[in-house]
Scaffold this motif. Sequence first.
Motif, PDB file in Angstrom:
ATOM      1  N   SER A  84     -20.874  -2.110  -4.864  1.00  0.00           N
ATOM      2  CA  SER A  84     -20.303  -0.799  -4.539  1.00  0.00           C
ATOM      3  C   SER A  84     -19.446  -0.317  -5.712  1.00  0.00           C
ATOM      4  O   SER A  84     -19.160  -1.060  -6.661  1.00  0.00           O
ATOM      5  CB  SER A  84     -19.476  -0.889  -3.253  1.00  0.00           C
ATOM      6  N   TRP A  85     -18.976   0.920  -5.589  1.00  0.00           N
ATOM      7  CA  TRP A  85     -18.263   1.536  -6.715  1.00  0.00           C
ATOM      8  C   TRP A  85     -16.923   2.124  -6.271  1.00  0.00           C
ATOM      9  O   TRP A  85     -16.813   2.720  -5.200  1.00  0.00           O
ATOM     10  CB  TRP A  85     -19.097   2.667  -7.319  1.00  0.00           C
ATOM     11  N   VAL A  86     -15.931   1.928  -7.132  1.00  0.00           N
ATOM     12  CA  VAL A  86     -14.631   2.585  -6.973  1.00  0.00           C
ATOM     13  C   VAL A  86     -14.522   3.634  -8.083  1.00  0.00           C
ATOM     14  O   VAL A  86     -14.550   3.291  -9.267  1.00  0.00           O
ATOM     15  CB  VAL A  86     -13.462   1.582  -7.050  1.00  0.00           C
ATOM     16  N   SER A  87     -14.437   4.877  -7.657  1.00  0.00           N
ATOM     17  CA  SER A  87     -14.335   5.979  -8.619  1.00  0.00           C
ATOM     18  C   SER A  87     -12.924   6.539  -8.612  1.00  0.00           C
ATOM     19  O   SER A  87     -12.204   6.423  -7.607  1.00  0.00           O
ATOM     20  CB  SER A  87     -15.345   7.088  -8.281  1.00  0.00           C
ATOM     21  N   PHE A  88     -12.536   7.141  -9.747  1.00  0.00           N
ATOM     22  CA  PHE A  88     -11.208   7.738  -9.829  1.00  0.00           C
ATOM     23  C   PHE A  88     -11.265   8.938 -10.770  1.00  0.00           C
ATOM     24  O   PHE A  88     -12.175   9.074 -11.581  1.00  0.00           O
ATOM     25  CB  PHE A  88     -10.163   6.733 -10.301  1.00  0.00           C
ATOM     26  N   ALA A  89     -10.299   9.821 -10.593  1.00  0.00           N
ATOM     27  CA  ALA A  89     -10.150  10.989 -11.475  1.00  0.00           C
ATOM     28  C   ALA A  89      -8.665  11.176 -11.758  1.00  0.00           C
ATOM     29  O   ALA A  89      -7.826  10.989 -10.860  1.00  0.00           O
ATOM     30  CB  ALA A  89     -10.743  12.240 -10.835  1.00  0.00           C
ATOM     31  N   ALA A  90      -8.354  11.534 -12.993  1.00  0.00           N
ATOM     32  CA  ALA A  90      -6.947  11.712 -13.396  1.00  0.00           C
ATOM     33  C   ALA A  90      -6.869  12.841 -14.416  1.00  0.00           C
ATOM     34  O   ALA A  90      -7.889  13.341 -14.922  1.00  0.00           O
ATOM     35  CB  ALA A  90      -6.383  10.419 -13.982  1.00  0.00           C
ATOM     36  N   GLU A 131     -15.507  -0.966   6.021  1.00  0.00           N
ATOM     37  CA  GLU A 131     -15.164   0.142   6.882  1.00  0.00           C
ATOM     38  C   GLU A 131     -13.783   0.724   6.595  1.00  0.00           C
ATOM     39  O   GLU A 131     -13.472   1.839   7.006  1.00  0.00           O
ATOM     40  CB  GLU A 131     -15.270  -0.264   8.353  1.00  0.00           C
ATOM     41  N   VAL A 132     -12.910  -0.026   5.899  1.00  0.00           N
ATOM     42  CA  VAL A 132     -11.561   0.496   5.620  1.00  0.00           C
ATOM     43  C   VAL A 132     -11.368   0.834   4.134  1.00  0.00           C
ATOM     44  O   VAL A 132     -10.283   1.257   3.729  1.00  0.00           O
ATOM     45  CB  VAL A 132     -10.481  -0.516   6.072  1.00  0.00           C
ATOM     46  N   ARG A 133     -12.382   0.645   3.342  1.00  0.00           N
ATOM     47  CA  ARG A 133     -12.216   0.877   1.888  1.00  0.00           C
ATOM     48  C   ARG A 133     -11.979   2.364   1.569  1.00  0.00           C
ATOM     49  O   ARG A 133     -11.178   2.703   0.707  1.00  0.00           O
ATOM     50  CB  ARG A 133     -13.457   0.367   1.128  1.00  0.00           C
ATOM     51  N   ALA A 134     -12.679   3.241   2.291  1.00  0.00           N
ATOM     52  CA  ALA A 134     -12.499   4.669   2.013  1.00  0.00           C
ATOM     53  C   ALA A 134     -11.070   5.101   2.342  1.00  0.00           C
ATOM     54  O   ALA A 134     -10.443   5.860   1.582  1.00  0.00           O
ATOM     55  CB  ALA A 134     -13.500   5.491   2.818  1.00  0.00           C
ATOM     56  N   ALA A 135     -10.515   4.592   3.463  1.00  0.00           N
ATOM     57  CA  ALA A 135      -9.140   4.933   3.819  1.00  0.00           C
ATOM     58  C   ALA A 135      -8.154   4.329   2.818  1.00  0.00           C
ATOM     59  O   ALA A 135      -7.144   4.952   2.437  1.00  0.00           O
ATOM     60  CB  ALA A 135      -8.833   4.450   5.240  1.00  0.00           C
ATOM     61  N   ALA A 136      -8.447   3.111   2.367  1.00  0.00           N
ATOM     62  CA  ALA A 136      -7.566   2.491   1.372  1.00  0.00           C
ATOM     63  C   ALA A 136      -7.570   3.270   0.067  1.00  0.00           C
ATOM     64  O   ALA A 136      -6.539   3.415  -0.603  1.00  0.00           O
ATOM     65  CB  ALA A 136      -7.995   1.046   1.148  1.00  0.00           C
ATOM     66  N   ALA A 159      -6.607  -0.794  -7.784  1.00  0.00           N
ATOM     67  CA  ALA A 159      -7.509  -0.250  -6.761  1.00  0.00           C
ATOM     68  C   ALA A 159      -8.742  -1.121  -6.613  1.00  0.00           C
ATOM     69  O   ALA A 159      -9.208  -1.387  -5.492  1.00  0.00           O
ATOM     70  CB  ALA A 159      -7.898   1.187  -7.115  1.00  0.00           C
ATOM     71  N   ALA A 160      -9.312  -1.574  -7.729  1.00  0.00           N
ATOM     72  CA  ALA A 160     -10.502  -2.411  -7.660  1.00  0.00           C
ATOM     73  C   ALA A 160     -10.181  -3.744  -6.995  1.00  0.00           C
ATOM     74  O   ALA A 160     -10.982  -4.260  -6.174  1.00  0.00           O
ATOM     75  CB  ALA A 160     -11.065  -2.624  -9.065  1.00  0.00           C
ATOM     76  N   ARG A 161      -9.062  -4.348  -7.296  1.00  0.00           N
ATOM     77  CA  ARG A 161      -8.711  -5.634  -6.694  1.00  0.00           C
ATOM     78  C   ARG A 161      -8.485  -5.498  -5.177  1.00  0.00           C
ATOM     79  O   ARG A 161      -8.931  -6.330  -4.377  1.00  0.00           O
ATOM     80  CB  ARG A 161      -7.447  -6.179  -7.357  1.00  0.00           C
ATOM     81  N   VAL A 162      -7.761  -4.445  -4.775  1.00  0.00           N
ATOM     82  CA  VAL A 162      -7.457  -4.283  -3.349  1.00  0.00           C
ATOM     83  C   VAL A 162      -8.730  -4.038  -2.551  1.00  0.00           C
ATOM     84  O   VAL A 162      -9.009  -4.692  -1.526  1.00  0.00           O
ATOM     85  CB  VAL A 162      -6.458  -3.132  -3.154  1.00  0.00           C
ATOM     86  N   MET A 163      -9.549  -3.066  -3.006  1.00  0.00           N
ATOM     87  CA  MET A 163     -10.738  -2.717  -2.224  1.00  0.00           C
ATOM     88  C   MET A 163     -11.806  -3.793  -2.296  1.00  0.00           C
ATOM     89  O   MET A 163     -12.683  -3.876  -1.436  1.00  0.00           O
ATOM     90  CB  MET A 163     -11.277  -1.367  -2.698  1.00  0.00           C
ATOM     91  N   GLY A 164     -11.780  -4.637  -3.301  1.00  0.00           N
ATOM     92  CA  GLY A 164     -12.736  -5.737  -3.355  1.00  0.00           C
ATOM     93  C   GLY A 164     -12.483  -6.787  -2.297  1.00  0.00           C
ATOM     94  O   GLY A 164     -13.386  -7.566  -1.974  1.00  0.00           O
TER      95      GLY A 164
END
Length: 411
Positions: free
Chosen positions: A87-93, A12-17, A2-7
């Motif tokens: 920016s930050w990529v957050s996740f929950a599992a 504008e498309v990171r939230a959808a990704a 997820a971090a590699r893709v959104m980086g």
Amino acid sequence: MAARVMGTLPEEVRAAAARALSTSTFEASWSRSPPAASAGDTALAPLRKRLQQRAPDLAGLRLQLGLTSADEGPRRLRGAMHLADASWVSFAAESPDVAPVPTHTSLPSLSAMALGIVLASLLVVQWITKPLQRLALAVEDFGRGAAPVPLPETGPREVQEAARTFNAMQARIHRLVADRTQALAAVSHDLRTPIQRLRLRAGFLDDLEVQRAIDGDLDEMEGMVESTLAYLRGETESEEPRQADLAAILSTLVDDATDRGASATYIGPDRIPMRLRPVSIKRAIGNLIDNAVKHGGGAHVTVEEAPKDVMVRVEDNGPGIPETELETVFEPFHRLDASRNRGTGGTGLGLAIVRQVATTHGGTVTLANRRAGGLVATLQLPRQHTVGRDGDPPSNGALLSPVTPSGVGQA
């Protein structure tokens, strides 16, 4: 991933990704602001370390891990990664089962806790087993004929019940034995008077042969009364154990048999200091010697010493006894000769008294047929055994002089 893709994607498309990368068990999101702090981060340190070992890129993304609070429902694993543009990529599992790992600060407290548990367990075990040990010793002593001593009714409830039941049992048994002995002693006392009257009247008879026959019958009757009382007294007698010379007792018994015209020999040490009840031991070994002289033509007494016990063997040259009778002859009033005439003598209590005395001293007595013919009686007496509850433990001081009390029971 997820971090590699959104980086590499435009903002504008990171939230959808992030929503596209989410699954039913993994929820991803993107934001410019840093995520809220999560609780329980210390317990997740080993997990963060393992993740960074699997994916070294996570170390550069400043991976953060935490747990949601219990107020938010089922606890979940929450994390965040810092991208290059701040920016930050957050996740929950779903939260894994992560056990806290002891650190160098918690090991001393855990060790102290374990030591406390061990000490408490030892105290509890001792509190439970000590009354049981006292109960076992009391049962063993009472089984050897010692006077009843009430046990303290302490410890767990089950142990208190066992001690209370044992105290009632030994008091009841002691009372029954004492009542029986007292009744028989009264009967024997009452019998002595008519026996003496009959003996006196027999003395006025002119027929000497009839007079001797009557005297013989009276002697047999008196011997039966005395041997029965000797057996019953053995269950309740309170002779104090003391230091005595077993060799002197044996030599005295052999000399007495020789003086009566019997064939008797003694082979053993000149001195055997032991703690015992001399009168009881003399009665028991005297019965063995009398049996050997009467039924085997002579008594040959030998002694073998060992560090823990002493073996006294009384051998004869008689016909022996059947193998099936080697144990039953110790039963009270049991005799191989069913006629019970004066020629064979006795009432069948001699060996019963021997076993009774051996048990009281913590020893054993056995019979065996010799290969060369005859019978051997083996009396085993422990050296350091404390005889009953009424005696003191063996002393390490100077030994007393040899004791050779008189009085030998009828076999």
